[in-house]
Design an enzyme around this catalytic site. Structure first.
Site, PDB file in Angstrom:
ATOM      1  N   CYS A  80     -21.310 -56.719 -77.761  1.00  0.00           N
ATOM      2  CA  CYS A  80     -19.924 -56.627 -78.216  1.00  0.00           C
ATOM      3  C   CYS A  80     -19.208 -57.946 -78.465  1.00  0.00           C
ATOM      4  O   CYS A  80     -18.552 -58.102 -79.492  1.00  0.00           O
ATOM      5  CB  CYS A  80     -19.122 -55.777 -77.241  1.00  0.00           C
ATOM      6  SG  CYS A  80     -19.416 -56.143 -75.508  1.00  0.00           S
ATOM      7  N   LYS A 135      -9.463 -53.465 -76.875  1.00  0.00           N
ATOM      8  CA  LYS A 135     -10.434 -54.390 -76.308  1.00  0.00           C
ATOM      9  C   LYS A 135     -10.450 -55.700 -77.101  1.00  0.00           C
ATOM     10  O   LYS A 135     -10.681 -55.702 -78.301  1.00  0.00           O
ATOM     11  CB  LYS A 135     -11.817 -53.720 -76.337  1.00  0.00           C
ATOM     12  CG  LYS A 135     -12.966 -54.590 -75.867  1.00  0.00           C
ATOM     13  CD  LYS A 135     -14.253 -53.773 -75.889  1.00  0.00           C
ATOM     14  CE  LYS A 135     -15.462 -54.611 -75.518  1.00  0.00           C
ATOM     15  NZ  LYS A 135     -16.699 -53.806 -75.458  1.00  0.00           N
ATOM     16  N   HIS A 137     -12.075 -59.187 -75.760  1.00  0.00           N
ATOM     17  CA  HIS A 137     -13.456 -59.478 -75.370  1.00  0.00           C
ATOM     18  C   HIS A 137     -14.160 -60.549 -76.211  1.00  0.00           C
ATOM     19  O   HIS A 137     -15.347 -60.426 -76.517  1.00  0.00           O
ATOM     20  CB  HIS A 137     -14.290 -58.195 -75.360  1.00  0.00           C
ATOM     21  CG  HIS A 137     -15.365 -58.217 -74.305  1.00  0.00           C
ATOM     22  ND1 HIS A 137     -16.445 -57.352 -74.298  1.00  0.00           N
ATOM     23  CD2 HIS A 137     -15.535 -59.011 -73.217  1.00  0.00           C
ATOM     24  CE1 HIS A 137     -17.221 -57.611 -73.262  1.00  0.00           C
ATOM     25  NE2 HIS A 137     -16.686 -58.624 -72.588  1.00  0.00           N
ATOM     26  N   HIS A 273     -18.196 -46.645 -75.434  1.00  0.00           N
ATOM     27  CA  HIS A 273     -18.811 -47.490 -74.414  1.00  0.00           C
ATOM     28  C   HIS A 273     -18.876 -46.750 -73.087  1.00  0.00           C
ATOM     29  O   HIS A 273     -18.110 -45.828 -72.832  1.00  0.00           O
ATOM     30  CB  HIS A 273     -17.964 -48.761 -74.269  1.00  0.00           C
ATOM     31  CG  HIS A 273     -18.643 -49.903 -73.589  1.00  0.00           C
ATOM     32  ND1 HIS A 273     -18.849 -49.941 -72.238  1.00  0.00           N
ATOM     33  CD2 HIS A 273     -19.141 -51.065 -74.078  1.00  0.00           C
ATOM     34  CE1 HIS A 273     -19.452 -51.072 -71.913  1.00  0.00           C
ATOM     35  NE2 HIS A 273     -19.649 -51.782 -73.012  1.00  0.00           N
ATOM     36  N   ASP A 325     -19.241 -51.918 -83.286  1.00  0.00           N
ATOM     37  CA  ASP A 325     -19.671 -53.268 -82.891  1.00  0.00           C
ATOM     38  C   ASP A 325     -21.161 -53.391 -82.637  1.00  0.00           C
ATOM     39  O   ASP A 325     -21.687 -54.508 -82.601  1.00  0.00           O
ATOM     40  CB  ASP A 325     -18.882 -53.752 -81.680  1.00  0.00           C
ATOM     41  CG  ASP A 325     -19.183 -52.967 -80.407  1.00  0.00           C
ATOM     42  OD1 ASP A 325     -19.812 -51.892 -80.481  1.00  0.00           O
ATOM     43  OD2 ASP A 325     -18.778 -53.426 -79.323  1.00  0.00           O
ATOM     44  N   ASN A 326     -21.863 -52.315 -82.435  1.00  0.00           N
ATOM     45  CA  ASN A 326     -23.334 -52.335 -82.256  1.00  0.00           C
ATOM     46  C   ASN A 326     -23.818 -50.901 -82.079  1.00  0.00           C
ATOM     47  O   ASN A 326     -23.021 -49.955 -82.109  1.00  0.00           O
ATOM     48  CB  ASN A 326     -23.762 -53.212 -81.068  1.00  0.00           C
ATOM     49  CG  ASN A 326     -23.008 -52.966 -79.783  1.00  0.00           C
ATOM     50  OD1 ASN A 326     -22.276 -53.845 -79.325  1.00  0.00           O
ATOM     51  ND2 ASN A 326     -23.156 -51.794 -79.182  1.00  0.00           N
TER      52      ASN A 326
END
Length: 533
Positions: A80, A135, A137, A273, A325-326
């Protein structure tokens, strides 16, 4: 400091000085822009991408049917924090000169250095009001009472001197956002658990969080909710409802006070997540367990966002981008396959952290009624880094060559003015958990490492998904995705010429001072984007 960095830094300073005076002039006629950035959402997690999905995502499916859906879009990294750096900077994390990592505790400093031109600073220069919610991060700088910068680690959270640390020198408001309400790390996974509002921490983290007080559907979905320090009143179960309300409040307030000025908003969600904590109103809604409910919650929030834009009368004046993000988390992928016959990775090999396709091939949907033709599906290669150049092209911002060095303009693919037979990207980089590289050139993919680049498949629950190695003596992996989308047959030795070609290209693109984006990028601009009937 490198000469390119000095030029980029000077550009950022010039941009900030000029923004206030030119805002109304440059903003006229530009659309609002909303980016919704999902977390660990895999290619197979939306029913528009996965006909065998165990649940339906009607609002995101509607968004795709009314806009454009990318089928070969990728996160820049398989974890992330580096991907978020790419979202804001248009660059691979290797350009920072730092390792690939996910921050925890008071970890930092930010990947976004003062000489990094961010997407928010860019649109500010064009007259936008900007906000980010959820978020963050990408790393932050925190100090103890002696004025020493703290490193990561959960226990270091107790050493933070909030008076010395705030306003945060590298928080969202120092990187181009006018308004922000964010968490420093993963909102429900990585302490420190507190909220940061406009660079300040209203309530410091002073209580010890006990994961046992949170729901644990089927005795496993609370996994990865770490102990650590939290602010009193911190919310875990309805985190995304809170972030969504903050986003909508920003939009409504801005429309009430400055209806002629466009806005730029990023909603960075916790879904999907770990831990899986769907809000109460979504429990049991999917028929596919807690994680299904979680994704259905995200879908519902997208529906509410689109409805709000329509109610405010700005639906046709707003570009909405949805991305992830992934790829999906390991245990989530396994449990969804076992319990519900749902493949969050969409049939691809690998998961979050892996360099194989399942680790970084993710959804990307763009909707802009009247401008983006409805029902478009494109095979154009796309990356998270590309959102910077795409937005720059839309708002008429001339990107200096020294910034967003991995960002390509996807507007022609979105608008349907460029055929899939004319690739926008001649190549693409991604990075796995350990920062190892993968490169795509057309149908060919080279991984500059053996194995996944992230997860271990030699033991534990992932062992069941290990595939036999077809070139055990190789030092890397070469796959022909046109014939072998599952990345099962390593052609490292069989096609030596192609492998050497990609190895040489990878070395050139990742060298110090390297880039993948073209030089002299020219923005399209609103005057060349036709309104469709």
């Amino acid at each position: 400091m490198r000469r390119s960095a000095i030029r980029a830094s000077a550009w950022v300073l010039m941009m900030g000085a000029a923004a206030a005076g030119s805002a109304q002039e440059t903003a006229q006629g530009l659309p609002n822009i909303v980016i919704v950035y999902a977390d660990d959402l895999g290619y197979g997690d939306l029913s528009s991408y996965n006909p065998n999905s165990a649940y339906e995502t009607p609002h995101l499916d509607r968004m795709a049917s009314e806009g454009v859906r990318f089928t070969d879009a990728h996160s820049s990294s398989t974890i992330c924090s580096p991907s978020r750096y790419s979202l804001y900077s248009g660059q691979q994390v290797c350009r920072t000169g730092r390792g690939s990592r996910a921050f925890e505790g008071p970890g930092g400093p930010s990947y976004l250095t003062p000489d990094t031109l961010t997407i928010a600073q860019m649109v500010q220069r064009k007259g936008y009001r900007t906000g980010v919610f959820g978020k963050w991060h990408v790393g932050l700088t925190w100090y103890d009472e002696a004025g020493e910068r703290l490193g990561g680690g959960f226990e270091n959270s107790l050493l933070i001197d909030y008076g010395r640390s705030t306003p945060l020198v590298d928080g969202p408001n120092a990187r181009g956002f006018d308004v922000s309400f964010v968490t420093p790390n993963c909102p429900t996974t990585d302490p420190l658990y507190c909220y940061i509002e406009n660079g300040m921490v209203p309530v410091p983290a002073s209580e010890r969080h006990d994961p046992g007080r949170l729901p644990n559907a089927d005795g496993k979905w609370r996994w990865d909710n770490d102990k650590g320090w939290m602010a009193p009143g911190y919310r875990f179960i309805d985190a995304d409802l809170l972030f969504f309300r903050r986003t909508v409040a920003f939009i409504e307030e801005h429309r009430n006070e400055n209806p002629e000025q466009p806005f730029f908003a990023v909603l960075s969600t916790q879904i999907s997540h770990a831990p899986v904590l769907p809000a109460k109103e979504f429990e049991g809604k999917s028929g596919a367990g807690a994680r299904g409910d979680f994704v259905v919650e995200l879908d519902a929030l997208m529906g509410r966002l689109l409805k709000k834009l329509d109610e405010l009368g700005i639906d046709e004046d707003t570009l909405v981008l949805f991305h992830s993000d992934n790829g999906p988390e390991t245990l989530h992928t396994i449990w969804m396959r076992e319990d519900h016959g749902h493949d969050a990775a969409g049939g691809f090999r690998g998961m979050k952290r892996d360099g194989w396709e399942g680790g970084h091939r993710v959804p990307l949907i763009a909707r802009w009624p009247g401008r983006i033709p409805a029902g478009r599906v494109t095979r154009q290669l796309a990356n998270t880094t590309d959102l910077v150049a795409t937005v720059a092209s839309l708002v008429g911002f001339d990107l200096p060559d020294e910034v967003a060095v991995d960002s390509f303009d996807l507007l022609p693919a979105m608008l349907g003015t460029r055929s899939d037979e004319e690739p926008i990207r001649p190549y693409m980089l991604t990075q796995s958990f350990r920062g190892e590289f993968q490169i795509r050139v057309g149908q060919w993919k080279y991984l500059a490492h053996m194995g996944s680049g992230g997860n271990g498949y030699d033991k534990g629950p992932l062992k069941a998904f290990a595939l036999p190695e077809t070139a055990p003596e190789a030092t890397g992996q070469l796959f022909d995705l046109a014939r072998d989308p599952g990345e099962t047959t390593n052609l490292f030795f069989e096609n030596e010429a192609r492998r050497k070609e990609l190895q040489a290209l990878l070395e050139a693109l990742t060298a110090k001072g390297g880039r993948t984006a073209p030089l002299g990028r020219v923005p399209l601009g609103m005057d060349r984007i036709l309104r469709r009937k």
